[in-house]
Design a protein around this motif. Sequence first.
Motif, short mmCIF file in Angstrom:
data_model
loop_
_atom_site.label_atom_id
_atom_site.label_comp_id
_atom_site.label_asym_id
_atom_site.label_seq_id
_atom_site.Cartn_x
_atom_site.Cartn_y
_atom_site.Cartn_z
N GLY A 116 -5.24 -0.93 6.56
CA GLY A 116 -5.04 -0.34 5.24
C GLY A 116 -4.19 -1.20 4.34
O GLY A 116 -4.54 -1.45 3.17
N PHE A 117 -3.06 -1.68 4.87
CA PHE A 117 -2.18 -2.50 4.05
C PHE A 117 -2.84 -3.83 3.68
O PHE A 117 -2.53 -4.42 2.64
CB PHE A 117 -0.86 -2.75 4.78
CG PHE A 117 0.01 -1.53 4.89
CD1 PHE A 117 0.37 -0.81 3.76
CD2 PHE A 117 0.47 -1.09 6.12
CE1 PHE A 117 1.17 0.32 3.86
CE2 PHE A 117 1.28 0.04 6.22
CZ PHE A 117 1.62 0.75 5.09
N ASP A 124 3.21 -6.73 4.07
CA ASP A 124 2.49 -5.46 4.22
C ASP A 124 1.73 -5.44 5.53
O ASP A 124 1.73 -4.44 6.26
CB ASP A 124 1.51 -5.26 3.05
CG ASP A 124 2.22 -5.01 1.74
OD1 ASP A 124 3.42 -4.69 1.77
OD2 ASP A 124 1.57 -5.15 0.68
N TRP A 138 1.08 4.68 6.25
CA TRP A 138 -0.13 4.37 5.48
C TRP A 138 -0.88 5.65 5.10
O TRP A 138 -1.11 5.92 3.92
CB TRP A 138 -1.03 3.44 6.28
CG TRP A 138 -2.45 3.42 5.80
CD1 TRP A 138 -3.53 4.00 6.40
CD2 TRP A 138 -2.95 2.82 4.60
NE1 TRP A 138 -4.66 3.80 5.65
CE2 TRP A 138 -4.34 3.08 4.55
CE3 TRP A 138 -2.36 2.10 3.57
CZ2 TRP A 138 -5.14 2.62 3.50
CZ3 TRP A 138 -3.16 1.64 2.52
CH2 TRP A 138 -4.53 1.91 2.49
N PRO A 183 -3.05 1.33 10.15
CA PRO A 183 -2.13 0.89 9.08
C PRO A 183 -2.25 -0.59 8.74
O PRO A 183 -2.24 -0.97 7.57
CB PRO A 183 -0.75 1.22 9.66
CG PRO A 183 -1.01 2.39 10.56
CD PRO A 183 -2.35 2.12 11.18
N ALA A 224 1.09 0.81 -0.01
CA ALA A 224 -0.27 1.34 0.04
C ALA A 224 -0.89 1.49 -1.34
O ALA A 224 -2.12 1.52 -1.48
CB ALA A 224 -0.28 2.68 0.76
N GLY A 259 2.22 -3.01 8.86
CA GLY A 259 1.15 -2.29 9.53
C GLY A 259 1.04 -2.64 11.00
O GLY A 259 0.81 -1.78 11.85
#
Length: 241
Positions: free
Chosen positions: A153-154, A61, A98, A150, A212, A65
């Motif tokens: 976030g991931f 992940d 994301w 991203p 996500a 990102g």
Amino acid sequence: MSLLHALADRVVTVRGSLPVAEVGVASGRLREATALLAATLEASSAVTAAPLLASAASHLDAACGALDRAGDELDRYLAAVGVAPSSSPVVTSGPCPWASRVDVLTGSVGAARPAVDRSLSVDLVLVAAVRAAVRGDRVGLRSALVVAPPSVGFALAARTAGLVGVASPSLVLSGALSRLPALLPGLPPAAAEALACRALRLPGPAVSAHAADASAVGVVLVSVVLGLTGALPESLVAGEA
């Protein structure tokens, strides 16, 4: 063709060859395999590699990102030199895997989206998102998440996984199930429960979810943990729940 234009064409080629989609697919398949393995070995006394696989999925992940961020930086370079070929338009604030998924999860597809803040860290995004989740503020939760790069976030999925074990898993699950429908209305209830069970290491059905989804559910779980322990969102910066 000038040397600068030739370089720009080469950058466009590299931008298009970044394996973002392939890494995303690999991450999803690895999560499916992890869930299947965990379900298969649930009643077994044998040592399972499921935690290692979950860690590998989190790394995938993060890689997804990072690749997305690299693509954004290449696009910005092309825009800065002003030589992007017309057949390859530069996108500096368009679709983002994301943020687009966060919009779906929070029921905000089509709503104006704030700009991504590249200076944000995982901890800063986590504190802002958890603070909104504690208030039951879906709009605030969405805003706190979509401004994250991203890669940040991931990475929330792995960060929150280390914070949900300080309270009774059953109590956290019960609290999360009461909050998830309002905070993440775009996530099907069955998937929400399955992801929460997986994060809390409780028995639950296997689920195939967007990368996500685990991050967003993890934020809600942490908000429940804080409610049970009486800790403040700011304490998460120091790694305390």
